[in-house]
Design a protein around this motif. Structure first.
Motif, PDB file in Angstrom:
ATOM      1  N   ASN A   1       0.805  -1.230   0.000  1.00  0.00           N
ATOM      2  CA  ASN A   1       0.000   0.000   0.000  1.00  0.00           C
ATOM      3  C   ASN A   1       0.835   1.276   0.000  1.00  0.00           C
ATOM      4  N   LYS A   2       2.149   1.158   0.185  1.00  0.00           N
ATOM      5  CA  LYS A   2       3.000   2.344   0.226  1.00  0.00           C
ATOM      6  C   LYS A   2       4.185   2.182  -0.719  1.00  0.00           C
ATOM      7  N   ARG A   3       4.815   3.315  -1.016  1.00  0.00           N
ATOM      8  CA  ARG A   3       6.043   3.335  -1.800  1.00  0.00           C
ATOM      9  C   ARG A   3       7.077   4.161  -1.054  1.00  0.00           C
ATOM     10  N   TYR A   4       8.313   3.647  -1.032  1.00  0.00           N
ATOM     11  CA  TYR A   4       9.403   4.467  -0.529  1.00  0.00           C
ATOM     12  C   TYR A   4       9.908   5.255  -1.724  1.00  0.00           C
ATOM     13  N   VAL A   5       9.688   6.558  -1.691  1.00  0.00           N
ATOM     14  CA  VAL A   5      10.061   7.439  -2.806  1.00  0.00           C
ATOM     15  C   VAL A   5      11.401   8.068  -2.459  1.00  0.00           C
ATOM     16  N   ALA A   6      12.386   7.868  -3.346  1.00  0.00           N
ATOM     17  CA  ALA A   6      13.741   8.344  -3.086  1.00  0.00           C
ATOM     18  C   ALA A   6      14.264   9.150  -4.266  1.00  0.00           C
ATOM     19  N   LEU A   7      15.065  10.150  -3.960  1.00  0.00           N
ATOM     20  CA  LEU A   7      15.716  10.969  -4.983  1.00  0.00           C
ATOM     21  C   LEU A   7      17.197  10.625  -5.004  1.00  0.00           C
ATOM     22  N   SER A   8      17.714  10.316  -6.200  1.00  0.00           N
ATOM     23  CA  SER A   8      19.119   9.961  -6.303  1.00  0.00           C
ATOM     24  C   SER A   8      19.632  10.162  -7.718  1.00  0.00           C
ATOM     25  N   GLU A   9      20.659  10.976  -7.861  1.00  0.00           N
ATOM     26  CA  GLU A   9      21.392  11.127  -9.118  1.00  0.00           C
ATOM     27  C   GLU A   9      20.469  11.377 -10.316  1.00  0.00           C
ATOM     28  N   GLY A  10      19.599  12.370 -10.189  1.00  0.00           N
ATOM     29  CA  GLY A  10      18.723  12.724 -11.302  1.00  0.00           C
ATOM     30  C   GLY A  10      17.634  11.714 -11.580  1.00  0.00           C
ATOM     31  N   ARG A  11      17.278  10.918 -10.589  1.00  0.00           N
ATOM     32  CA  ARG A  11      16.218   9.918 -10.750  1.00  0.00           C
ATOM     33  C   ARG A  11      15.277   9.954  -9.565  1.00  0.00           C
ATOM     34  N   ILE A  12      14.046   9.537  -9.826  1.00  0.00           N
ATOM     35  CA  ILE A  12      13.084   9.288  -8.753  1.00  0.00           C
ATOM     36  C   ILE A  12      12.891   7.780  -8.682  1.00  0.00           C
ATOM     37  N   LEU A  13      13.228   7.195  -7.554  1.00  0.00           N
ATOM     38  CA  LEU A  13      13.090   5.758  -7.362  1.00  0.00           C
ATOM     39  C   LEU A  13      11.867   5.485  -6.500  1.00  0.00           C
ATOM     40  N   LEU A  14      11.084   4.500  -6.884  1.00  0.00           N
ATOM     41  CA  LEU A  14       9.955   4.049  -6.083  1.00  0.00           C
ATOM     42  C   LEU A  14      10.210   2.605  -5.689  1.00  0.00           C
ATOM     43  N   ALA A  15      10.235   2.363  -4.390  1.00  0.00           N
ATOM     44  CA  ALA A  15      10.549   1.026  -3.883  1.00  0.00           C
ATOM     45  C   ALA A  15       9.432   0.530  -2.981  1.00  0.00           C
ATOM     46  N   ALA A  16       9.294  -0.790  -2.918  1.00  0.00           N
ATOM     47  CA  ALA A  16       8.275  -1.403  -2.071  1.00  0.00           C
ATOM     48  C   ALA A  16       8.555  -2.892  -1.968  1.00  0.00           C
ATOM     49  N   PRO A  17       8.018  -3.562  -0.957  1.00  0.00           N
ATOM     50  CA  PRO A  17       8.076  -5.023  -0.939  1.00  0.00           C
ATOM     51  C   PRO A  17       7.267  -5.565  -2.116  1.00  0.00           C
ATOM     52  N   PRO A  18       7.601  -6.739  -2.636  1.00  0.00           N
ATOM     53  CA  PRO A  18       6.844  -7.289  -3.762  1.00  0.00           C
ATOM     54  C   PRO A  18       5.347  -7.431  -3.468  1.00  0.00           C
ATOM     55  N   LYS A  19       5.031  -7.799  -2.206  1.00  0.00           N
ATOM     56  CA  LYS A  19       3.639  -7.942  -1.795  1.00  0.00           C
ATOM     57  C   LYS A  19       3.408  -7.158  -0.520  1.00  0.00           C
ATOM     58  N   ARG A  20       2.143  -6.919  -0.219  1.00  0.00           N
ATOM     59  CA  ARG A  20       1.818  -6.139   0.971  1.00  0.00           C
ATOM     60  C   ARG A  20       2.264  -6.859   2.238  1.00  0.00           C
ATOM     61  N   VAL A  21       2.926  -6.110   3.114  1.00  0.00           N
ATOM     62  CA  VAL A  21       3.352  -6.637   4.407  1.00  0.00           C
ATOM     63  C   VAL A  21       2.944  -5.635   5.480  1.00  0.00           C
ATOM     64  N   SER A  22       2.884  -6.121   6.722  1.00  0.00           N
ATOM     65  CA  SER A  22       2.513  -5.252   7.830  1.00  0.00           C
ATOM     66  C   SER A  22       3.723  -4.785   8.626  1.00  0.00           C
ATOM     67  N   PHE A  23       4.829  -5.561   8.543  1.00  0.00           N
ATOM     68  CA  PHE A  23       6.014  -5.242   9.315  1.00  0.00           C
ATOM     69  C   PHE A  23       7.261  -5.351   8.435  1.00  0.00           C
ATOM     70  N   ARG A  24       8.295  -4.641   8.828  1.00  0.00           N
ATOM     71  CA  ARG A  24       9.622  -4.725   8.211  1.00  0.00           C
ATOM     72  C   ARG A  24       9.590  -4.473   6.702  1.00  0.00           C
ATOM     73  N   ALA A  25       8.797  -3.514   6.284  1.00  0.00           N
ATOM     74  CA  ALA A  25       8.717  -3.198   4.853  1.00  0.00           C
ATOM     75  C   ALA A  25      10.064  -2.716   4.326  1.00  0.00           C
ATOM     76  N   GLU A  26      10.815  -1.972   5.162  1.00  0.00           N
ATOM     77  CA  GLU A  26      12.103  -1.431   4.721  1.00  0.00           C
ATOM     78  C   GLU A  26      13.082  -2.531   4.332  1.00  0.00           C
ATOM     79  N   SER A  27      13.118  -3.590   5.130  1.00  0.00           N
ATOM     80  CA  SER A  27      14.095  -4.648   4.885  1.00  0.00           C
ATOM     81  C   SER A  27      13.702  -5.566   3.725  1.00  0.00           C
ATOM     82  N   ARG A  28      12.481  -5.426   3.212  1.00  0.00           N
ATOM     83  CA  ARG A  28      12.010  -6.286   2.125  1.00  0.00           C
ATOM     84  C   ARG A  28      11.821  -5.532   0.817  1.00  0.00           C
ATOM     85  N   MET A  29      12.011  -4.221   0.844  1.00  0.00           N
ATOM     86  CA  MET A  29      11.685  -3.449  -0.351  1.00  0.00           C
ATOM     87  C   MET A  29      12.741  -3.593  -1.439  1.00  0.00           C
ATOM     88  N   ALA A  30      12.290  -3.390  -2.661  1.00  0.00           N
ATOM     89  CA  ALA A  30      13.154  -3.365  -3.841  1.00  0.00           C
ATOM     90  C   ALA A  30      12.611  -2.281  -4.767  1.00  0.00           C
TER      91      ALA A  30
END
Length: 230
Positions: free
Chosen positions: A138-167
């Motif tokens: 349900n969320k995206r980690y939106v990051a700015l890096s080197e002239g790009r906007i990156l959107l990262a998330a776990p492959p499937k919805r999770v309730s915990f530890r989304a940061e450690s599973r995101m790509a």
């Protein structure tokens, strides 16, 4: 020395971003059937929480009740502070309340209470149609890096530890889209992902004036923010 958060982000994203924050989008409106079909009939809402995760949330509900009680106490403390405030403090609180009302009015006037600009054939609309096809989270980690906007998330919805599973699930060079703070004069949770054709998606950050907001304040865009309202 890089922090543990920096190391985790580098491991998951492949880069250490200049700024980043977890963001959500609003409810995706129902698109015309032919537009949806041509885009691959992708999901238009996030995935459901898995039963075991839901059970964990239920078991954690007493803690949520305690948290709710603490928040209620904090709210009561704020009311008490207003009653006991000096004239100067009351004036400051009055100005803060007025700013909040002006911000909420601006959100509506600029169309920031919408999910996107409404044009399904625009770049934003087409990107939105594939949003949950990239990941059902349900969320995206939106990051700015080197002239790009990156959107990262776990492959499937999770309730915990989304940061450690995101790509990284999507990447937009700034030649295609830019991130904007549409309300730089206010503390807010609103950001715009604006595409080069003028279409846009509203992102809502978890925190008021997030790391992304602060980065955009330090590096303002070279163009004036346009009104998104119709």
């Amino acid at each position: 020395m890089a922090s543990s958060t920096d190391r985790m982000l580098h491991s998951r994203l492949g880069v250490t971003p200049d700024a980043g924050a977890w963001c959500e989008i609003g409810k995706i409106p129902k698109p015309p059937p032919d537009v949806h079909r041509n885009a691959g009939n992708g999901a238009l809402r996030s995935g459901l929480i898995r039963p075991l995760r839901l059970l964990a949330l239920v078991l954690a509900s007493p803690l949520l009740l305690i948290l709710g009680f603490l928040l209620l106490l904090a709210s009561g403390e704020e009311v008490l502070k207003k009653w006991l405030a000096t004239g100067e403090e009351r004036e400051r609180l009055r100005i803060e309340d007025l700013d909040a009302k002006r911000r909420d009015t601006a959100i509506v006037e600029l169309g920031l209470n919408q999910t996107f600009d409404g044009d399904w054939n625009g770049a934003a609309g087409q990107f939105l149609l594939r949003w949950y096809g990239h990941s059902s989270h349900n969320k995206r980690y939106v990051a700015l890096s080197e002239g790009r906007i990156l959107l990262a998330a776990p492959p499937k919805r999770v309730s915990f530890r989304a940061e450690s599973r995101m790509a990284v699930v999507a990447e937009l060079p700034t030649a295609e889209a830019e991130l904007e703070d549409p309300l730089p004069e206010y503390e807010s949770t609103k950001l715009l992902l604006r595409f080069k054709d003028g279409s846009w998606i509203v992102l809502t950050t978890e925190k008021m004036r997030s790391s992304l907001h602060k980065h955009l304040m330090r590096h303002p865009a070279n163009h004036e923010t346009k009104c998104t309202g119709t």
